[in-house]
Design an enzyme around this catalytic site. Sequence first.
Site, mmCIF file in Angstrom:
data_model
loop_
_atom_site.group_PDB
_atom_site.id
_atom_site.type_symbol
_atom_site.label_atom_id
_atom_site.label_comp_id
_atom_site.label_asym_id
_atom_site.label_seq_id
_atom_site.Cartn_x
_atom_site.Cartn_y
_atom_site.Cartn_z
ATOM 1 N N ASP A 82 66.909 47.307 -66.173
ATOM 2 C CA ASP A 82 66.487 48.253 -67.205
ATOM 3 C C ASP A 82 66.087 49.606 -66.644
ATOM 4 O OD1 ASP A 82 67.118 46.616 -69.313
ATOM 5 O OD2 ASP A 82 65.140 45.721 -69.449
ATOM 6 N N ASN A 108 67.674 46.771 -77.662
ATOM 7 C CA ASN A 108 66.965 45.863 -78.562
ATOM 8 C C ASN A 108 65.486 45.691 -78.212
ATOM 9 O OD1 ASN A 108 68.446 44.556 -76.315
ATOM 10 N ND2 ASN A 108 67.280 42.744 -76.920
ATOM 11 N N TYR A 109 65.148 45.766 -76.916
ATOM 12 C CA TYR A 109 63.790 45.453 -76.466
ATOM 13 C C TYR A 109 62.929 46.706 -76.337
ATOM 14 C CZ TYR A 109 63.347 40.531 -75.125
ATOM 15 O OH TYR A 109 63.197 39.175 -75.130
HETATM 16 CU CU LIG Z 1 62.522 38.332 -73.587
#
Ligand SMILES: [Cu+2]
Lengths: 557, 557
Positions: free
Chosen positions: B200, B283-284
């Site tokens: 990420d 999404n996160y």
């Molecule tokens: Cu997770």
Amino acid sequence: MGALEELCNSHPRVLEEVAKLQLPKGYQIRNDPWIYGTDDPNEKRPLVQFFMYVLAGDGHSESNHYSLPLKFSPVFEAYTNKFVRIDYLPGGFDEKTTPTQPWQKVPCVEYHPDLNNETIPRDVKPLLISQPEGPSFKVEGSKVTWQGWEFRVSSSAREGFAVYDVNFKGRQVFYRISLSEMTVPYGDPRAPYHRKQAFDLGDVGFGVTGNHLNLGCDCLGVIKYMDGYAVHPNGEPSVIPNTICMHEQDDGLLYKHLNYRTNNAVVARKREFVVQTIATVANYEYIINLKFVTDGSIDIETRATGILSTMPIDEDVTVPWGTIVGPNVMAAYHQHILSFRIDPAIDGHKNSVVYDDVVKLPKDDKLNPFGIGFVTERKFVEKAGHIDQSPFTNRQYKIINENKINPISKNPVGYKIMMPARQMILADPDSFNVRRAKYATEQVWVTKYRDHELYAAGEFTNQSQNDTGLGVWANGIDPVRNEDLVVWATMGFTHIPRVEDFPVMPVETHNIHLVPFNFFDKNPALDIPQANNNFNKSILAKVDTKSEPSACCKTNL
Amino acid sequence: MGALEELCNSHPRVLEEVAKLQLPKGYQIRNDPWIYGTDDPNEKRPLVQFFMYVLAGDGHSESNHYSLPLKFSPVFEAYTNKFVRIDYLPGGFDEKTTPTQPWQKVPCVEYHPDLNNETIPRDVKPLLISQPEGPSFKVEGSKVTWQGWEFRVSSSAREGFAVYDVNFKGRQVFYRISLSEMTVPYGDPRAPYHRKQAFDLGDVGFGVTGNHLNLGCDCLGVIKYMDGYAVHPNGEPSVIPNTICMHEQDDGLLYKHLNYRTNNAVVARKREFVVQTIATVANYEYIINLKFVTDGSIDIETRATGILSTMPIDEDVTVPWGTIVGPNVMAAYHQHILSFRIDPAIDGHKNSVVYDDVVKLPKDDKLNPFGIGFVTERKFVEKAGHIDQSPFTNRQYKIINENKINPISKNPVGYKIMMPARQMILADPDSFNVRRAKYATEQVWVTKYRDHELYAAGEFTNQSQNDTGLGVWANGIDPVRNEDLVVWATMGFTHIPRVEDFPVMPVETHNIHLVPFNFFDKNPALDIPQANNNFNKSILAKVDTKSEPSACCKTNL
Ligand SMILES: [Cu+2]
Ligand SMILES: [Cu+2]
């Protein structure tokens, strides 16, 4: 306690020792009565030992006597008040003791603002918490209603408090949650320290030592207090006023998602309802917070603070079982091992306990050719007993209801118990320390529910020789699958004192989380209003005293 | 991202597949571009894969497409925009796929208040945090001064932010603290999911995906914002406004001691200074909080929230590597493995790393006859490498300065790193997942300081085949004792999704604490003014709607 202290301090044999100290003017004597512990199966007398200290501060009542421990320890028989003997305390590496000598003056490490020589207090600006429309909770007698939660709070002379009949969004989740026991064994092997093992609930009681909590000190915001109750030595009931406080607090974000396509976000704040009590067990303070969260989870928080139990240490000596925390004063390594009793009612009383490990899927040319797969493996607790810890398989303990299947996930509804893996009691398995506190050997226990089985080490712990609690009840026989069962979570921490823990210790905080796991059919907190500043009224800080070129343009430090 | 999404959604081959879905009126298509990952050492093209979803909600832009995943995944070449192929996704237990079929309508699990059918919002009363005299902190450019702390905050396109030049009470403690990498490997072994391993920071960047934070939403109280900076694809610098927020908060009690003899107490509240950023990685969401505490400790907190990355699953299928979180939608088990880079300066740059285990003292008739003693054993890290976890020996990691002896405890000054033991990366040691992220195999790493060694998995992670970070730097050769060194703390959590994590996930919170350990000569927070209600202005709640007989008089439930 006052009468005991007086008994010791005024006894001729004690006065005789005190005289040998030749204390300078302005210095006095203070003692802490202590649980005697167990080291002799034939010792049947009820005994009290006293740790003796010099009180400096020119008689100031709040001078920190724990900074100036003495090297003798009188022992008396309780109730009859008979003098038994004086134990002498070692000051070096081994058990060698010396007759009482004139006291060598050393500085006292003081905590009280009158005495601690902190002449430049920090400039802290007020941070006020207000609820102009009143709090979001209701209290009717012992019953609390807040944000989908309903439960009752009961004070307890031994446990401090318990919550029971806990429901969230109309569904039963727990029948009763309480602290059940705490033992504090010390690791200094020298006599008489080998007997230092307190049972803070069974020997003393968290309710009877509960603090009167105060607005703006122990509790911030809009506070509801509850009284506790105890029994006087004369048999009369007594009130412990305001010993439980309850309030709401903000704990940052509960959830957020930003759609990067549209820059629209959903944001909900995490609000908690806290039930707090604080017990003073002589030198130590324990703060127990039960926090109910708006997402259906519960956080059981313990904060240890107060003052270390100290021993004298000679100049130029170090020991491998303790930290020197001040001039000629040592704090021995020790453990705090708490047992929380969690009596579940996950959609009813017939529950099961499972533990799920996450394990590698075997490499397989067809199903897992790249060797990256992993799966969970579930095991059931069938009989009353314990479960080993296993952090490296991410072992998760769950209380489930096998009679109730989650319609979405298609497996039983449950709550998980999140607790970090910890070192359990270090003493030898055949030591009195362990025989008296079997619960302290394992982190998760399951027993069949029986009335009056409330205390992890048994009902009577003072000078006990054997655990009559989980040591008996976790018998490997009682069926506990799909039964009315009780889970006992042992939260332990080995306390290696640091100099910073003295003269008063910043909190050491430890948490157990109870979290819904496939209990609801979606996030149960979607009904929380979205965070916005009409509601929260936050403001910009005007604090930038100087405009500097922005740090981002500098080299990457 | 927008251009990529459009490229995919408008490509004739994709439109061809979409046509086969025969979507009902009001339904559209949405895609998430995804990091391609690595499964073939010969694949040198820069690739993007797309996960495809149905957008329900009658075109509402905030409808939760993650609830309606489709079973095909187009792959394109980046930059050239060439179509490569379409991967088809399995819906059953094995890798079997089927040609695209007409879409079977299922309900969408929505999170947005417009769509989520939560018609009875919870009755939450405002809880306001105000600082009528202003906050206690000062900011000059990048420099923050608060309660004895002094440090600088720097935004970073890759790391979100870093703090550096951290001093407390006039002494150096850390040179720089930052998030260094996070990898998220998934455990679903079926193609093409075996390639789901995001980095990420290295693949995406926490600064460039940093949210514009808002008053009363992301940050409560009196807030100071800082901007971040990034680079546009066209090479121009761009501002990420208000991506870092800073504020003070109360966190309960910092210390308390009640003298039971006099009923006098000392009580100090725990005040924290929070530096926060939030990154949205598709999404996160990840919330990073660095909390500076008035007792000289630092709490590095990570909160994961946002939306699970989902896969389609056929009716009546369950899989051992995922949870069904909604109708025909599955969330695979995965891990979040973060590396925090901690560059210490404990009273200067020459530091050492030690780890202390607590072990039983051997039973011994003379010294330890009752078998209750325990001691610490210290080991030094001499060469760049890692330290194993060992929770059952209470292993504590410390950064010490051997050149500076604490005058009280008589051993080197230091800070301890408190981090719970966690399961590390589950993939096979010879898998690409591990070869690309060696840092994810161990929890504590020590390297010699070198300029530009900032990212745990190396500088270039996208479609990487090998870790060029700790995998290289922790070489077993570089001396790190009494050297300028860097500690890398790997915080991992294996995420077994629960139904409650959908459609938006309540925060999962993980903490690392940096705590002074024999660094000061006493509790450094004695200079905090004692808590009192003239200052804190808390009030009693008027919430008791009924007076019931007190619970304490009932039988002990
Ligand atoms: Cu997770
Ligand atoms: Cu302790």
